[in-house]
Write a protein that holds these residues in place. Structure first.
Motif, PDB file in Angstrom:
ATOM      1  N   ALA A  53      38.291  11.372 -57.833  1.00 19.17           N
ATOM      2  CA  ALA A  53      39.178  12.263 -58.594  1.00 19.17           C
ATOM      3  C   ALA A  53      40.097  11.416 -59.467  1.00 19.17           C
ATOM      4  N   GLN A  54      40.301  11.818 -60.687  1.00 20.21           N
ATOM      5  CA  GLN A  54      41.103  11.050 -61.627  1.00 20.21           C
ATOM      6  C   GLN A  54      42.478  11.655 -61.868  1.00 20.21           C
ATOM      7  N   ASP A  55      42.876  12.599 -61.029  1.00 16.21           N
ATOM      8  CA  ASP A  55      44.122  13.329 -61.272  1.00 16.21           C
ATOM      9  C   ASP A  55      45.270  12.871 -60.382  1.00 16.21           C
ATOM     10  N   GLY A  56      45.071  11.797 -59.613  1.00 15.59           N
ATOM     11  CA  GLY A  56      46.123  11.321 -58.730  1.00 15.59           C
ATOM     12  C   GLY A  56      46.724  10.014 -59.219  1.00 15.59           C
ATOM     13  N   GLN A  57      47.717   9.512 -58.479  1.00 18.98           N
ATOM     14  CA  GLN A  57      48.372   8.268 -58.853  1.00 18.98           C
ATOM     15  C   GLN A  57      47.624   7.037 -58.358  1.00 18.98           C
ATOM     16  N   LEU A  58      46.775   7.190 -57.361  1.00 23.57           N
ATOM     17  CA  LEU A  58      46.086   6.047 -56.793  1.00 23.57           C
ATOM     18  C   LEU A  58      45.011   5.535 -57.751  1.00 23.57           C
ATOM     19  N   HIS A  59      45.055   4.232 -58.039  1.00 19.94           N
ATOM     20  CA  HIS A  59      44.043   3.616 -58.895  1.00 19.94           C
ATOM     21  C   HIS A  59      42.928   2.991 -58.056  1.00 19.94           C
ATOM     22  N   SER A  60      43.299   2.175 -57.074  1.00 13.77           N
ATOM     23  CA  SER A  60      42.291   1.536 -56.241  1.00 13.77           C
ATOM     24  C   SER A  60      42.919   1.033 -54.953  1.00 13.77           C
ATOM     25  N   VAL A  61      42.064   0.796 -53.957  1.00 14.90           N
ATOM     26  CA  VAL A  61      42.480   0.212 -52.677  1.00 14.90           C
ATOM     27  C   VAL A  61      41.492  -0.886 -52.331  1.00 14.90           C
ATOM     28  N   ARG A  62      42.014  -2.042 -51.950  1.00 17.54           N
ATOM     29  CA  ARG A  62      41.189  -3.114 -51.390  1.00 17.54           C
ATOM     30  C   ARG A  62      41.519  -3.223 -49.905  1.00 17.54           C
TER      31      ARG A  62
END
Length: 212
Positions: free
Chosen positions: A151-160
């Protein structure tokens, strides 16, 4: 914190056996670790402002616990006290200094978050519906995987997510505003003897309760 903290087409099963160790570690973690508790340190770094030569950062620490499915608890003790509890239905955020509790429907806020990866998720197929998952190169003695929300509608960009010898060791979270949050875990105890009662939140006497 909850926006940060807080806050895929299914991968074929055959892909799990051909991916690098980070994905295999996650699959094993989901399958074998049903609960855990650990200490954590979190460093949040904000993007540089105009004229700044050094990025601003702040460090906090506390305790973390989870019980599958969908229950977890973050207790921040330094530098300020704050508690985040997911009881399976409601996500509670308690700010001690403000004596204020914010309560949200858990299913509305945890779909594509780091918590969904490590605490709420139960299998790789389910996670692959919310995240694009791929192995990342080994670094600092850890095996890594990268997760990006579909989903592209949240604040999260990525998680490692970093594993050392199969044990969850680190989370590196990047949001769409350029803020970076790194959590490192210590004193890890997998399959700790936790019960659902531990994740039952009791509103403190006199606290204001906000339900957005």
């Amino acid at each position: 914190m909850i926006k940060t903290f807080i806050t895929t087409a299914a991968l074929a099963l055959t892909s799990f056996t051909t991916q690098a160790d980070g994905l295999q570690d996650l699959e094993k973690f989901l399958r074998e670790v049903n609960s855990a508790q650990a200490s954590f340190t979190q460093v949040v770094t904000s993007p540089k402002r105009t004229g700044e030569t050094v990025a601003r950062s702040k460090t906090s620490s506390g305790r973390f616990e989870f019980l599958r499915p969908n229950r977890f608890r973050f207790e921040y003790t330094q530098p300020f006290e704050q508690t985040i509890v997911a009881d399976g239905q409601t996500l509670w955020l308690y700010d001690v200094d403000l004596n204020q509790v914010t309560a949200r429907q858990q299913q509305e806020v945890l779909g594509s978050t780091p918590a969904a990866l490590i605490a709420a998720g139960t299998d790789m197929r389910a996670l692959s519906q919310a995240f694009e998952l791929k192995a990342a190169p080994a670094h600092n003695g850890m095996e890594w995987l990268e997760a990006r929300p579909r989903a592209q509608d949240g604040q999260l960009h990525s998680v490692r997510v970093g594993f050392r010898q199969g044990q969850l060791t680190a989370l590196e979270i990047a949001d769409s505003l350029g803020q970076r949050s790194v959590l490192t875990f210590s004193q890890w105890q997998g399959n700790a003897p936790l019960t659902a009662e531990r994740f039952r939140f009791q509103v403190p006497v006199g606290a204001d309760v906000i339900r957005p």
